[in-house]
Design a protein around this motif. Structure first.
Motif, PDB file in Angstrom:
ATOM      1  N   LEU A  62      -8.454   1.324   1.210  1.00  0.00           N
ATOM      2  CA  LEU A  62      -8.999  -0.027   1.114  1.00  0.00           C
ATOM      3  C   LEU A  62      -8.063  -0.851   0.253  1.00  0.00           C
ATOM      4  O   LEU A  62      -7.553  -0.376  -0.770  1.00  0.00           O
ATOM      5  CB  LEU A  62     -10.404  -0.006   0.525  1.00  0.00           C
ATOM      6  CG  LEU A  62     -11.117  -1.365   0.448  1.00  0.00           C
ATOM      7  CD1 LEU A  62     -12.598  -1.210   0.776  1.00  0.00           C
ATOM      8  CD2 LEU A  62     -10.955  -1.979  -0.934  1.00  0.00           C
ATOM      9  N   ALA A  63      -7.806  -2.089   0.672  1.00  0.00           N
ATOM     10  CA  ALA A  63      -6.944  -3.002  -0.073  1.00  0.00           C
ATOM     11  C   ALA A  63      -7.754  -4.203  -0.531  1.00  0.00           C
ATOM     12  O   ALA A  63      -8.671  -4.654   0.166  1.00  0.00           O
ATOM     13  CB  ALA A  63      -5.769  -3.466   0.804  1.00  0.00           C
ATOM     14  N   ALA A  64      -7.392  -4.738  -1.708  1.00  0.00           N
ATOM     15  CA  ALA A  64      -8.025  -5.960  -2.208  1.00  0.00           C
ATOM     16  C   ALA A  64      -6.967  -6.829  -2.853  1.00  0.00           C
ATOM     17  O   ALA A  64      -6.141  -6.343  -3.631  1.00  0.00           O
ATOM     18  CB  ALA A  64      -9.128  -5.637  -3.211  1.00  0.00           C
ATOM     19  N   GLY A  65      -6.967  -8.108  -2.503  1.00  0.00           N
ATOM     20  CA  GLY A  65      -6.084  -9.079  -3.138  1.00  0.00           C
ATOM     21  C   GLY A  65      -6.815  -9.795  -4.242  1.00  0.00           C
ATOM     22  O   GLY A  65      -8.002 -10.127  -4.099  1.00  0.00           O
ATOM     23  N   SER A  66      -6.127 -10.035  -5.350  1.00  0.00           N
ATOM     24  CA  SER A  66      -6.783 -10.590  -6.529  1.00  0.00           C
ATOM     25  C   SER A  66      -6.115 -11.867  -7.006  1.00  0.00           C
ATOM     26  O   SER A  66      -4.995 -12.183  -6.627  1.00  0.00           O
ATOM     27  CB  SER A  66      -6.793  -9.557  -7.659  1.00  0.00           C
ATOM     28  OG  SER A  66      -7.547  -8.432  -7.297  1.00  0.00           O
ATOM     29  N   LEU A  67      -6.838 -12.549  -7.887  1.00  0.00           N
ATOM     30  CA  LEU A  67      -6.382 -13.824  -8.426  1.00  0.00           C
ATOM     31  C   LEU A  67      -5.097 -13.681  -9.235  1.00  0.00           C
ATOM     32  O   LEU A  67      -4.381 -14.654  -9.448  1.00  0.00           O
ATOM     33  CB  LEU A  67      -7.492 -14.425  -9.292  1.00  0.00           C
ATOM     34  CG  LEU A  67      -7.409 -15.909  -9.634  1.00  0.00           C
ATOM     35  CD1 LEU A  67      -7.418 -16.762  -8.381  1.00  0.00           C
ATOM     36  CD2 LEU A  67      -8.570 -16.306 -10.547  1.00  0.00           C
ATOM     37  N   ASP A  68      -4.789 -12.465  -9.698  1.00  0.00           N
ATOM     38  CA  ASP A  68      -3.559 -12.254 -10.468  1.00  0.00           C
ATOM     39  C   ASP A  68      -2.343 -12.037  -9.573  1.00  0.00           C
ATOM     40  O   ASP A  68      -1.286 -11.618 -10.042  1.00  0.00           O
ATOM     41  CB  ASP A  68      -3.719 -11.085 -11.433  1.00  0.00           C
ATOM     42  CG  ASP A  68      -3.912  -9.755 -10.710  1.00  0.00           C
ATOM     43  OD1 ASP A  68      -4.017  -9.765  -9.463  1.00  0.00           O
ATOM     44  OD2 ASP A  68      -3.968  -8.720 -11.380  1.00  0.00           O
ATOM     45  N   ARG A  69      -2.488 -12.279  -8.262  1.00  0.00           N
ATOM     46  CA  ARG A  69      -1.391 -12.212  -7.293  1.00  0.00           C
ATOM     47  C   ARG A  69      -0.930 -10.784  -7.024  1.00  0.00           C
ATOM     48  O   ARG A  69       0.212 -10.551  -6.658  1.00  0.00           O
ATOM     49  CB  ARG A  69      -0.204 -13.079  -7.740  1.00  0.00           C
ATOM     50  CG  ARG A  69      -0.561 -14.545  -7.956  1.00  0.00           C
ATOM     51  CD  ARG A  69       0.598 -15.336  -8.514  1.00  0.00           C
ATOM     52  NE  ARG A  69       0.186 -16.703  -8.829  1.00  0.00           N
ATOM     53  CZ  ARG A  69       0.960 -17.584  -9.435  1.00  0.00           C
ATOM     54  NH1 ARG A  69       2.184 -17.249  -9.786  1.00  0.00           N
ATOM     55  NH2 ARG A  69       0.517 -18.788  -9.686  1.00  0.00           N
ATOM     56  N   THR A  70      -1.821  -9.834  -7.210  1.00  0.00           N
ATOM     57  CA  THR A  70      -1.515  -8.458  -6.846  1.00  0.00           C
ATOM     58  C   THR A  70      -2.393  -8.027  -5.685  1.00  0.00           C
ATOM     59  O   THR A  70      -3.419  -8.635  -5.381  1.00  0.00           O
ATOM     60  CB  THR A  70      -1.741  -7.491  -8.019  1.00  0.00           C
ATOM     61  OG1 THR A  70      -3.140  -7.465  -8.344  1.00  0.00           O
ATOM     62  CG2 THR A  70      -0.925  -7.889  -9.234  1.00  0.00           C
ATOM     63  N   ILE A  71      -1.956  -6.957  -5.027  1.00  0.00           N
ATOM     64  CA  ILE A  71      -2.769  -6.272  -4.021  1.00  0.00           C
ATOM     65  C   ILE A  71      -2.934  -4.842  -4.506  1.00  0.00           C
ATOM     66  O   ILE A  71      -1.944  -4.154  -4.770  1.00  0.00           O
ATOM     67  CB  ILE A  71      -2.103  -6.287  -2.632  1.00  0.00           C
ATOM     68  CG1 ILE A  71      -1.894  -7.723  -2.152  1.00  0.00           C
ATOM     69  CG2 ILE A  71      -2.946  -5.505  -1.625  1.00  0.00           C
ATOM     70  CD1 ILE A  71      -1.024  -7.819  -0.911  1.00  0.00           C
ATOM     71  N   LYS A  72      -4.171  -4.397  -4.637  1.00  0.00           N
ATOM     72  CA  LYS A  72      -4.428  -3.035  -5.084  1.00  0.00           C
ATOM     73  C   LYS A  72      -4.939  -2.201  -3.923  1.00  0.00           C
ATOM     74  O   LYS A  72      -5.687  -2.686  -3.074  1.00  0.00           O
ATOM     75  CB  LYS A  72      -5.433  -3.018  -6.245  1.00  0.00           C
ATOM     76  CG  LYS A  72      -4.859  -3.618  -7.530  1.00  0.00           C
ATOM     77  CD  LYS A  72      -5.811  -3.484  -8.695  1.00  0.00           C
ATOM     78  CE  LYS A  72      -5.207  -4.116  -9.954  1.00  0.00           C
ATOM     79  NZ  LYS A  72      -4.059  -3.354 -10.463  1.00  0.00           N
ATOM     80  N   ILE A  73      -4.512  -0.936  -3.894  1.00  0.00           N
ATOM     81  CA  ILE A  73      -4.886  -0.017  -2.832  1.00  0.00           C
ATOM     82  C   ILE A  73      -5.682   1.124  -3.444  1.00  0.00           C
ATOM     83  O   ILE A  73      -5.274   1.715  -4.446  1.00  0.00           O
ATOM     84  CB  ILE A  73      -3.645   0.552  -2.117  1.00  0.00           C
ATOM     85  CG1 ILE A  73      -2.682  -0.567  -1.706  1.00  0.00           C
ATOM     86  CG2 ILE A  73      -4.058   1.385  -0.910  1.00  0.00           C
ATOM     87  CD1 ILE A  73      -3.223  -1.539  -0.692  1.00  0.00           C
ATOM     88  N   TRP A  74      -6.838   1.429  -2.834  1.00  0.00           N
ATOM     89  CA  TRP A  74      -7.666   2.545  -3.271  1.00  0.00           C
ATOM     90  C   TRP A  74      -7.764   3.602  -2.170  1.00  0.00           C
ATOM     91  O   TRP A  74      -7.700   3.288  -0.982  1.00  0.00           O
ATOM     92  CB  TRP A  74      -9.089   2.091  -3.579  1.00  0.00           C
ATOM     93  CG  TRP A  74      -9.283   1.362  -4.848  1.00  0.00           C
ATOM     94  CD1 TRP A  74      -9.615   1.867  -6.069  1.00  0.00           C
ATOM     95  CD2 TRP A  74      -9.205  -0.061  -5.023  1.00  0.00           C
ATOM     96  NE1 TRP A  74      -9.728   0.863  -6.993  1.00  0.00           N
ATOM     97  CE2 TRP A  74      -9.485  -0.331  -6.379  1.00  0.00           C
ATOM     98  CE3 TRP A  74      -8.913  -1.118  -4.175  1.00  0.00           C
ATOM     99  CZ2 TRP A  74      -9.490  -1.621  -6.899  1.00  0.00           C
ATOM    100  CZ3 TRP A  74      -8.910  -2.408  -4.677  1.00  0.00           C
ATOM    101  CH2 TRP A  74      -9.201  -2.638  -6.024  1.00  0.00           C
ATOM    102  N   GLU A  75      -7.963   4.841  -2.583  1.00  0.00           N
ATOM    103  CA  GLU A  75      -8.379   5.910  -1.690  1.00  0.00           C
ATOM    104  C   GLU A  75      -9.900   5.907  -1.686  1.00  0.00           C
ATOM    105  O   GLU A  75     -10.528   6.158  -2.729  1.00  0.00           O
ATOM    106  CB  GLU A  75      -7.828   7.241  -2.205  1.00  0.00           C
ATOM    107  CG  GLU A  75      -8.107   8.425  -1.312  1.00  0.00           C
ATOM    108  CD  GLU A  75      -7.495   9.691  -1.903  1.00  0.00           C
ATOM    109  OE1 GLU A  75      -6.661  10.304  -1.218  1.00  0.00           O
ATOM    110  OE2 GLU A  75      -7.849  10.058  -3.046  1.00  0.00           O
ATOM    111  N   VAL A  76     -10.501   5.628  -0.542  1.00  0.00           N
ATOM    112  CA  VAL A  76     -11.938   5.388  -0.490  1.00  0.00           C
ATOM    113  C   VAL A  76     -12.731   6.631  -0.874  1.00  0.00           C
ATOM    114  O   VAL A  76     -13.689   6.566  -1.649  1.00  0.00           O
ATOM    115  CB  VAL A  76     -12.349   4.891   0.911  1.00  0.00           C
ATOM    116  CG1 VAL A  76     -13.863   4.791   1.024  1.00  0.00           C
ATOM    117  CG2 VAL A  76     -11.703   3.532   1.197  1.00  0.00           C
ATOM    118  N   GLY A  77     -12.343   7.787  -0.352  1.00  0.00           N
ATOM    119  CA  GLY A  77     -13.119   8.997  -0.589  1.00  0.00           C
ATOM    120  C   GLY A  77     -13.231   9.355  -2.056  1.00  0.00           C
ATOM    121  O   GLY A  77     -14.320   9.643  -2.559  1.00  0.00           O
TER     122      GLY A  77
END
Length: 442
Positions: free
Chosen positions: A17-32
């Protein structure tokens, strides 16, 4: 996470899962596992995200009108594509045609690129009456959403632009986050940053009224269905990505532990690094000790840029402080990177990292979340910070770096034995006395 998540997307297999944030980064998580894997320095806030099918590649439509494409496993920027002169365009994937689409509201066009070569394909003009409204591309790239000021949503075929369905969300806002589940024919719409409503977009029976499933979602900015369409995930103002079942029950919460930095600089006395995080929270690091300043940080207002000086001196050595929004960097007068400081979890927790990998922290070394090692650009296989503690942990690191102390050469990370033993308990038996247990470990 403390920096306002604004966009969210699942990979096609639902594992990432990816999320873009107000700090101009994109973070990637392993969902499981819920592990945060990697942070991409995107340079502009990602307002729309999609994963390319069957690849560890994510594309972001950004606040500056560009589309950036990232290889997650290598943490490489693969391409930057021009999309729109209007801010925050909308993005989608047409899997059947292997096409990446970006909606350009400034010109009333849908731009298209091949997802393997990123070569442009023929643009699709959007009819004038549709382009004049608020519209976006949905997951799958087949339909458009147009939302009127009175809360009416129309689902449109992207080829013919015929109306497939029309219904009211009872929401007059024009910036609602919308997601589409094509197989189960459901639409999720965020309401006023407080809740999510889910409708079936199949035509209702004569005389019936489409029913809404209503679920609380505090601070919701963006919403997406999981690939199996059994869950809804939303990006929240507090930075969390929250996963709900279709009854509204929270089943998982993905968190990042870094703080967004609003302002940073040298306080009036040059031995203190003053940092403002997420509006009005404030902390200070004593450059002489490398730890938190002993006195209580002053309370400061949000509009306070004049209180921060970017340059300072430490034992007559000049340095500069740069705000990278999800971290800060200290550079020498010649522009050489001295160290990076990452603020973690709650106010007062941080990690200081030198370019050679040495680090210092005021956190429990066995429980540092939000900073990890990525070796040989293996972005999907992060290693915990403490795995290299013996060689790279350096208490009191900051003042030594500022003084220019020559530190011993470290072995390359790739040269170190990073294999972690597998340990399992084979058996537990009662011992000879009641207060003794015999534990066999392999």
């Amino acid at each position: 996470m403390h920096h306002s998540a604004r966009s969210v997307a699942f990979s096609s297999n639902g594992q990432l899962l990816a999320a873009g944030s107000l700090d101009r980064t994109i973070k990637i998580w392993e969902v499981g596992s819920g592990r945060e894997l990697v942070t991409l320095q995107n340079g502009s806030m990602a307002s729309s995200l999609v994963f390319l099918p069957l690849q560890a590649v994510v594309a972001a439509a950004n606040e500056d009108g560009t589309v950036t494409v990232w290889d997650i496993s290598q943490t490489w920027l693969l391409a930057t594509l021009p999309c729109s002169e209007a801010p925050s365009p909308t993005l989608a994937i047409n899997v059947r045609q292997s096409i990446l689409l970006c909606g350009d509201a400034s010109k009333g066009l849908i731009h298209r690129w091949d997802i393997k070569s990123f070569e442009p394909r023929r643009d699709i003009p959007v009819p004038t009456d549709t382009a004049a409204g608020t519209w976006k591309l949905l997951e799958g790239g087949d339909l458009l959403v147009r939302e009127d000021q009175d809360g009416i949503i129309r689902l449109l075929n992207i080829v013919t632009f015929d109306v497939v369905q029309r219904f009211s969300t009872h929401n007059s806002g024009s910036d609602s986050a919308i997601a589409f589940a094509p197989r189960s024919a459901k639409v999720a719409v965020a309401h006023e940053y407080e809740s999510i409503g889910i409708w079936s977009w199949r035509a209702p029976e004569a005389g019936s009224i489409p029913q809404e499933i209503h679920m609380p979602a505090p601070g919701v900015h963006a919403v997406v269905f999981s690939p199996d369409e059994r869950l809804v995930a939303y990006a929240a103002e507090n930075g969390d990505v929250v996963m709900l079942d279709l009854g509204g029950t929270e089943v998982k919460r993905l968190q990042s532990y870094s703080n967004r930095i609003e302002n940073v600089g040298i306080a009036d006395h040059s031995s203190v690094l003053s940092i403002q995080v997420w509006y009005d929270a404030h902390m200070e690091i004593d450059l002489r000790s490398g730890g938190l300043a002993q006195h209580e940080a002053q309370v400061i207002s949000y509009d306070n840029a004049d209180l921060f000086r970017p340059e300072g001196q430490f034992l007559d050595r000049q340095f500069f402080v740069r705000n990278r929004q999800d971290n800060l960097q200290i550079e020498s007068a010649e522009g050489r990177l001295i160290c990076t400081v990452v603020l973690l979890d709650k106010i007062g927790k941080f990690v200081i990292a030198a370019p050679d990998g040495r680090f210092d922290t005021n956190m429990d070394l066995s429980d540092i979340r939000g900073v990890h090692w990525i070796v040989s650009r293996k972005g999907l296989n992060p290693l915990p910070l403490e795995i290299l503690m013996r060689d790279y942990y350096a208490p009191g690191l900051l003042p030594r770096l500022l003084m220019g102390v020559a530190l011993p050469r470290l072995p390359g990370i790739a040269e170190l034995n990073r294999i972690q033993p597998d340990v399992r308990i084979v058996s537990v038996k009662a011992g000879p006395t009641p207060d003794v247990a015999l534990v066999e470990v392999e």
